[in-house]
Design a protein around this motif. Structure first.
Motif, PDB file in Angstrom:
ATOM      1  N   ALA A  30     -53.980  15.144  -7.298  1.00 63.31           N
ATOM      2  CA  ALA A  30     -54.740  15.835  -8.332  1.00 63.31           C
ATOM      3  C   ALA A  30     -55.199  17.215  -7.865  1.00 63.31           C
ATOM      4  O   ALA A  30     -55.394  18.119  -8.672  1.00 63.31           O
ATOM      5  CB  ALA A  30     -55.950  14.993  -8.734  1.00 63.31           C
ATOM      6  N   HIS A  31     -55.381  17.372  -6.543  1.00 64.31           N
ATOM      7  CA  HIS A  31     -55.924  18.634  -6.045  1.00 64.31           C
ATOM      8  C   HIS A  31     -54.947  19.429  -5.198  1.00 64.31           C
ATOM      9  O   HIS A  31     -55.214  20.571  -4.863  1.00 64.31           O
ATOM     10  CB  HIS A  31     -57.184  18.349  -5.220  1.00 64.31           C
ATOM     11  N   HIS A  39     -56.298  22.855  -8.541  1.00 67.57           N
ATOM     12  CA  HIS A  39     -55.640  21.915  -9.436  1.00 67.57           C
ATOM     13  C   HIS A  39     -54.167  22.253  -9.624  1.00 67.57           C
ATOM     14  O   HIS A  39     -53.479  21.635 -10.414  1.00 67.57           O
ATOM     15  CB  HIS A  39     -56.348  21.877 -10.792  1.00 67.57           C
ATOM     16  N   ALA A  40     -53.649  23.234  -8.929  1.00 61.81           N
ATOM     17  CA  ALA A  40     -52.237  23.593  -9.033  1.00 61.81           C
ATOM     18  C   ALA A  40     -51.475  23.003  -7.857  1.00 61.81           C
ATOM     19  O   ALA A  40     -52.051  22.640  -6.842  1.00 61.81           O
ATOM     20  CB  ALA A  40     -52.084  25.115  -9.039  1.00 61.81           C
ATOM     21  N   LEU A 240     -49.086  12.579 -17.174  1.00 59.26           N
ATOM     22  CA  LEU A 240     -50.083  13.572 -16.782  1.00 59.26           C
ATOM     23  C   LEU A 240     -49.646  14.332 -15.535  1.00 59.26           C
ATOM     24  O   LEU A 240     -49.872  15.543 -15.424  1.00 59.26           O
ATOM     25  CB  LEU A 240     -51.430  12.887 -16.544  1.00 59.26           C
ATOM     26  N   GLN A 243     -47.137  16.859 -16.704  1.00 62.10           N
ATOM     27  CA  GLN A 243     -47.773  17.934 -17.466  1.00 62.10           C
ATOM     28  C   GLN A 243     -48.534  18.895 -16.574  1.00 62.10           C
ATOM     29  O   GLN A 243     -48.605  20.097 -16.852  1.00 62.10           O
ATOM     30  CB  GLN A 243     -48.713  17.328 -18.515  1.00 62.10           C
ATOM     31  N   SER A 244     -49.114  18.382 -15.487  1.00 60.75           N
ATOM     32  CA  SER A 244     -49.879  19.236 -14.584  1.00 60.75           C
ATOM     33  C   SER A 244     -49.012  19.906 -13.532  1.00 60.75           C
ATOM     34  O   SER A 244     -49.509  20.680 -12.714  1.00 60.75           O
ATOM     35  CB  SER A 244     -50.966  18.407 -13.884  1.00 60.75           C
ATOM     36  N   GLN A 246     -47.424  18.347 -11.110  1.00 62.91           N
ATOM     37  CA  GLN A 246     -47.519  17.664  -9.829  1.00 62.91           C
ATOM     38  C   GLN A 246     -46.416  16.617  -9.628  1.00 62.91           C
ATOM     39  O   GLN A 246     -46.372  15.978  -8.579  1.00 62.91           O
ATOM     40  CB  GLN A 246     -48.893  17.014  -9.697  1.00 62.91           C
ATOM     41  N   ARG A 266     -43.571  22.815 -18.992  1.00 63.84           N
ATOM     42  CA  ARG A 266     -43.304  22.504 -17.591  1.00 63.84           C
ATOM     43  C   ARG A 266     -42.106  21.595 -17.375  1.00 63.84           C
ATOM     44  O   ARG A 266     -41.602  21.503 -16.248  1.00 63.84           O
ATOM     45  CB  ARG A 266     -44.529  21.829 -16.961  1.00 63.84           C
TER      46      ARG A 266
END
Length: 527
Positions: A30-31, A39-40, A240, A243-244, A246, A266
């Motif tokens: 997540a981090h 958060h990237a 998720l 989408q992020s 990761q 993405r």
């Protein structure tokens, strides 16, 4: 029904909570591994391909998690298959069979090394296959008399002809590992393969990292040098992560995830039909289901296209026959398709002596037509499909109680004889030529994921005849087997399956293996 579903949901939520408590990688992902407050995706992770899927690694033995190490291209097998299911060379360059069908000869590739630097020798290949033959697995399907080396050739002699034998050597349980992979008792202590990637780190059951054996730079793009697989049980969590940014590849997406990722900046979506069918397994030895008219009535009440459209968002996945188009040698386009006809279903039940009672359920000789339907939550669509089947059978006067448990409940119920109906997803591509699997499912005694209590002599005889012939012959036998299964319905096809994968737009060259043998990360390049 609601009690069982709610209990299943509670079990799932408790399991996810427990998993999160022991998975520090969740917060790390997540981090970002090297930037706790960002958060990237961090710069350090930018070159690491992250793959997420629902599958955990339950051990190092090939019979337990060998498929995951094959998918990440760490291990290899003697033979491979193309997207059409045709054999191609692997660690064996050529193969041939004797005229009597008993002796198979494989010419082994020379000059290869395992990831620990040791030579990949014919002796090490022989030792791996001898070990695999002594354990439960696909090699048990063939009556192997001897395995021996003649120069650099591996020679395997069978007690009886078995045409699909080379396909057994594509299975992940026959993967070839270095001698140093085993301890003194023959237990796997490390995964040391010969594929394009080697294990960098391993944290069972959730994660392992791999790195390319030979670093490659190309003017056409940057190949994937490092990759990571992470087991993420919930489809929404995998979504998720995509989408992020990761996760770069996400497999086994459910319809809500697919909708959420359509046209996402993405990621792009890839999909392909798999040789897997969601089936309704029936206990044909049960007094209520022994009459083929009852089985046909159940088949006629199922609205396959509606289930596929409503639950899978793809009406083309309604299964008109057992074998999907992805299994080209077995799918018979000329076979009259399964259809929905409630009037005909009710008529067949009447002919079988089942009369509609005042409670809306059919009765015969004082017995109520009520059955249990067992399924499990490993595939999230199964409980939803079970609920739809419950309602569709109610419309023709069959009372169904849905019981949601573990996938192991189905083989256990088969063996105890207590199973009545079960909903499961059967992978007919587990071996690219499914004769061996079908012998397990529809042999004289049936199988855990196939027929139960079904008394039929023709199909086992045809399968035995087909098994004795080369895998590319006797299409007429396959057509007859397919026709009998369509007529007798020891299992009822409900929907086919499409694998959908989310692919980061940072990548190019992605494709889906319809036999789910590989994630093909060695073919990917960073854009």
């Amino acid at each position: 029904m609601s009690h069982h579903l709610n209990a299943a949901r509670r079990r799932t939520l408790l399991a996810v909570a427990a998993l999160a408590a022991v998975q520090p990688w969740r917060s790390a992902l997540a981090h970002g591994d090297d930037a706790p407050h960002s958060h990237a995706v961090t710069r350090a992770d930018a070159g690491v391909l992250t793959v997420v899927g629902p599958w955990e690694m339950t051990g190092l033995d090939p019979s337990r998690s060998g498929y995951m190490f094959a998918r990440m291209e760490v291990v290899e097998t003697l033979l491979e298959v193309d997207d059409s299911g045709h054999l191609r060379a692997g660690l064996a360059t050529t193969w041939r069979v004797s005229d009597d069908g008993l002796q198979w000869r494989f010419a082994l590739r020379s000059g290869r090394r395992y990831h620990d630097g040791s030579a990949l020798t014919p002796a090490s290949v022989l030792a791996c296959l001898q070990r695999a033959a002594q354990r439960p697995g696909v090699l048990q399907l063939a009556a192997i008399a001897t395995m021996q080396l003649e120069g650099s050739d591996l020679v395997i002699t069978l007690r009886q002809p078995f045409g699909p034998f080379p396909y057994l050597l594509t299975h992940y349980t026959t993967q070839i590992l270095a001698p140093a992979s085993f301890d003194a008792k023959g237990n796997v202590q490390a995964i040391i393969g010969s594929g394009p990637y080697r294990i960098r780190s391993l944290s069972l059951p959730q994660q392992f990292d791999v790195e390319r054996v030979a670093l490659i730079e190309s003017g056409q793009g940057r190949p994937v040098q490092r990759a990571r697989y992470i087991s993420v049980s919930r489809a929404e969590t995998r979504t998720l992560l995509v989408q992020s940014g990761q996760a770069d590849l996400a497999f086994s997406l459910d319809p809500p995830s697919i909708r959420a990722l359509q046209d996402h900046p993405r990621a792009a979506l890839l999909s392909t039909m798999l040789p897997r069918t969601t089936i309704l397994k029936l206990n044909a030895g049960h007094p209520f289901l022994a009459d083929v008219r009852v089985r046909r009535a159940i088949a006629l009440c199922i609205e396959r296209e509606g289930i596929a459209r409503a639950l899978l968002r793809d009406p083309d996945l309604g299964a008109t026959q057992l074998f999907p188009p992805a299994l080209a040698r077995w799918h018979d386009a000329s076979l009259p398709p399964l259809q929905t006809d409630l009037k005909q279903a009710r008529r067949l039940l009447e002919e079988a002596g089942w009369r509609l009672g005042t409670d809306g359920v059919r009765w015969r000789e004082g017995q109520r037509l009520a059955l249990n339907l067992t399924t499990f939550v490993d595939r999230p669509e199964l409980p939803l499909i079970a609920t739809a089947l419950q309602e569709e059978m109610r419309q023709i006067g069959i009372a169904v109680r849905v019981v949601i448990g573990n996938s192991s409940d189905i083989p256990a119920g088969h063996r105890s004889g207590l199973l009545q109906m079960a909903l499961a997803a059967r992978n007919y591509g587990n071996l690219p030529e499914p004769v061996a699997s079908l012998l397990q499912d529809f042999g004289p005694e049936g199988g855990d994921w196939g027929a139960m209590g079904w008394r039929n002599t023709e199909v086992p005889a045809l399968l035995a005849q087909l098994a004795a012939a080369p895998a590319d012959r006797d299409r007429s036998l396959r057509q007859r087997i397919t026709a009998v299964l369509q007529e007798q319905l020891p299992v009822i096809p409900v929907v086919w399956y499409r694998q959908t994968c989310a692919v980061s737009r940072r990548l190019r060259g992605a494709s889906i293996d319809p036999f789910e043998r590989s994630y093909r990360i060695s073919s990917l390049q960073w854009t």
